[in-house]
Design a protein around this motif. Sequence first.
Motif, short mmCIF file in Angstrom:
data_model
loop_
_atom_site.label_atom_id
_atom_site.label_comp_id
_atom_site.label_asym_id
_atom_site.label_seq_id
_atom_site.Cartn_x
_atom_site.Cartn_y
_atom_site.Cartn_z
N THR A 557 0.69 -1.12 -0.06
CA THR A 557 -0.01 0.02 0.05
C THR A 557 0.81 1.44 0.09
O THR A 557 1.86 1.62 0.77
CB THR A 557 -0.83 0.01 1.28
N LEU A 558 0.62 2.22 -0.90
CA LEU A 558 1.34 3.28 -1.12
C LEU A 558 0.23 4.44 -0.64
O LEU A 558 -0.60 4.74 -1.41
CB LEU A 558 1.89 3.56 -2.45
N THR A 570 4.85 9.86 1.21
CA THR A 570 4.56 8.59 0.96
C THR A 570 4.62 7.50 1.88
O THR A 570 5.79 7.42 2.46
CB THR A 570 5.12 8.38 -0.31
N ILE A 572 4.72 3.54 2.71
CA ILE A 572 4.89 2.32 2.22
C ILE A 572 4.71 1.32 3.31
O ILE A 572 5.41 1.11 4.06
CB ILE A 572 6.14 2.21 1.44
N GLU A 611 6.25 0.44 8.76
CA GLU A 611 6.16 1.41 7.56
C GLU A 611 7.20 2.29 7.00
O GLU A 611 7.81 2.81 8.12
CB GLU A 611 4.84 2.27 7.73
N ARG A 619 5.17 8.29 -5.46
CA ARG A 619 4.47 7.02 -5.89
C ARG A 619 5.32 6.15 -7.13
O ARG A 619 5.41 5.13 -7.46
CB ARG A 619 2.94 7.04 -6.03
N VAL A 622 8.70 4.66 -6.25
CA VAL A 622 8.85 3.71 -5.56
C VAL A 622 8.09 2.49 -6.09
O VAL A 622 8.70 1.39 -6.10
CB VAL A 622 7.84 3.98 -4.33
N GLU A 623 6.99 2.70 -7.23
CA GLU A 623 6.52 1.67 -7.98
C GLU A 623 7.52 1.14 -8.82
O GLU A 623 7.79 -0.26 -9.10
CB GLU A 623 5.26 2.07 -8.34
N ILE A 637 0.16 -3.56 -6.27
CA ILE A 637 0.31 -2.51 -5.51
C ILE A 637 -0.80 -1.56 -5.48
O ILE A 637 -1.59 -1.28 -6.59
CB ILE A 637 1.60 -1.48 -6.11
N VAL A 639 -2.54 2.00 -4.39
CA VAL A 639 -2.27 3.39 -4.10
C VAL A 639 -3.42 4.20 -3.67
O VAL A 639 -4.44 4.23 -4.29
CB VAL A 639 -1.89 4.29 -5.23
#
Length: 649
Positions: A557-558, A570, A572, A611, A619, A622-623, A637, A639
């Motif tokens: 989860t972002l 953000t 994570i 976290e 996002r 990171v993705e 993932i 968001v």
Amino acid sequence: MFKKKPQIKNLSPLKSSERRRLADQIRKDYSLPEPQSEADSEQTIAQPQTLSSIRNALLPEHTSSAKFTTTHGSSSSLISGTIYVGAHPDEEERVLWFQIGKDDRLIPTVYTLWHNPDLIPLLHIGETIVGKLKGGADLFAPGLIKPYRGFDSRATKGAVVAVAGHVSDTVPRWVGISKVDVSTLQDSATGTAAEGLHWEGDELWTWSALNKGGTAAPSALEGWPSLKFGIEQNMDNLDLDDDDDDDDDDDGPEGEHVTGGVAIAKHDAVEAASKEKDTLQGDDISDEHIPTTKEVDDAFLEAFVYSIYTAKKNNPGEPHGLDFPIQPSYLIANMIQPHLRNQSPQYTIKKTSWKNTKKFIKHLDKQQLLKSKDRNGGETVILDIDFNDQAVRTFQPYRLPKPKAADTSEDAAGGGAVKDTGTDQSLNQRLTLQTLYRASAKLVPELLPSKSQFYTAQQITQAIKAYLDANPDLINEAKKRYVKLNPFLANNILGSNSSSDDNRYLAAGEIDRGTLNRRIIEDDHLCVPHHILLRNDQTIDSDPTLKPKAGPAPHVTLTIERRGGNKVVTAIAGLESFFINPHLIRPEIQKKCAGSASVGQLMGGKPGMLEVQVQGDQRAIVEKEILGKRGVKPEWIEVVDKTKKKGKK
């Protein structure tokens, strides 16, 4: 008290104002001296003296709290309270304080005492008795060793006290509440001196955010009162002969001997006294040499210079293969640890005179070996290194010990705690997510043979086809796509729900084949979904230890949200399920996103679920650049953007 595992609810972060209030309450409850001015504090480097540094030493930033319940006493009565979880610099999260019942006083754990010398009175006992206390026993008066200076005057009735053994006499390993005024006890005292609440080895000591278990006590600590001078002077008074006359002096519990104010187990008296005397004389009596603080300091300095020498030799062009800024975690894991002469657990940053990586970096900066900078949040990073320093140019390499084989064992279920091996083993991993089903009793044995076995969707479809082939009378000859309903299909499958579609099929007396397949697989009352995440070359058939987990498949989860006003971050979460260690990827996230990143307890998550927070809306980076390189597919993932303004109604 925490001999059995307590029931701990979800952790929630403390507000800054609440953390400061609790720290000030601790200062008041334990009568800590008032902080000095900034000018005076510069003269005392070893102990923090400013108000903010004292608060951080007692309750570090990002401390969380949670309610707990457990049993206590011989009657196993239920008791509740609050734990406070935090992390000292360069260490993982631990339970640092706890509060029980209606007593507002916060009680320190051994981890807090190891970082806050002389916080509470320290009592001493024979090393053999320490083992009994760690088994859950209370502290008896005859077991106490009375030093020449006398007991601590703060050890009054009701005071929180700590206990250390006579060998590692400056290391608290047990915490309890004094039941008598220990400060005035005489050698002939009997009865319970203190009731045990917490000790090294109990469930509070074991709790870890990464499920790694407890951290062993150091061999020695500065700032706590030592017993060595008292024992050295008592050596001549300690009667080591087991005469009949000694029986008259036995006022303690069975197996303990009281002589000249020193209580020690009978069978351990000679051995303990001789070992302590050897220690005082500086002799190495153990099989493994216990290094002095100076020896550990020198080893760390040598290792740092060796790492610079190696980087310069293997990478001629500057910056010699190093990426700046260098994080504290990278410095220890990739520069210091691999270049230490001795890989013994005795050689850790906690055993140095600096105690933490930040002070070590500051020392190297003063030696002009590097340039450092303090970032927001108190983290100190290395901006540059002097590769032409004389210490580097004249360095003579030494033989390094062979590195131990890394532990490559995987978590069998694909979603447990990630093992911290010091290297990021998730990089370039291949992940395969499989969905499996368990049949409910309604499908067994008519359709599927077992309710304990796992089936793929394809296997369930094949089982439905085999069932229809075995019952050809169910096939509608005019419309072969339709299946007639028999009692099994009507009652066990369509009867599991009372939806309008099911009622329509029951009224018609038939159902489409494709609809029947979907109806069985998608109904979690009939087929209970499970998932399993396979890594690299794993297969569920080749490894019998792999077990699917119930529930929907995991996801990362972002969360994009505003924290601390208008600052966008953000967050994570869910990395552990994909074999990713949040602590190990934090430096990479910080570098790729060019912003400060931190790791903490997931708000509302189970203890140990972490976290990673990084400044800004990151996002995309990171993705693609963080998770993508670790085998996490985009469909895994989720968001959540909380910064979008809600539409007007």
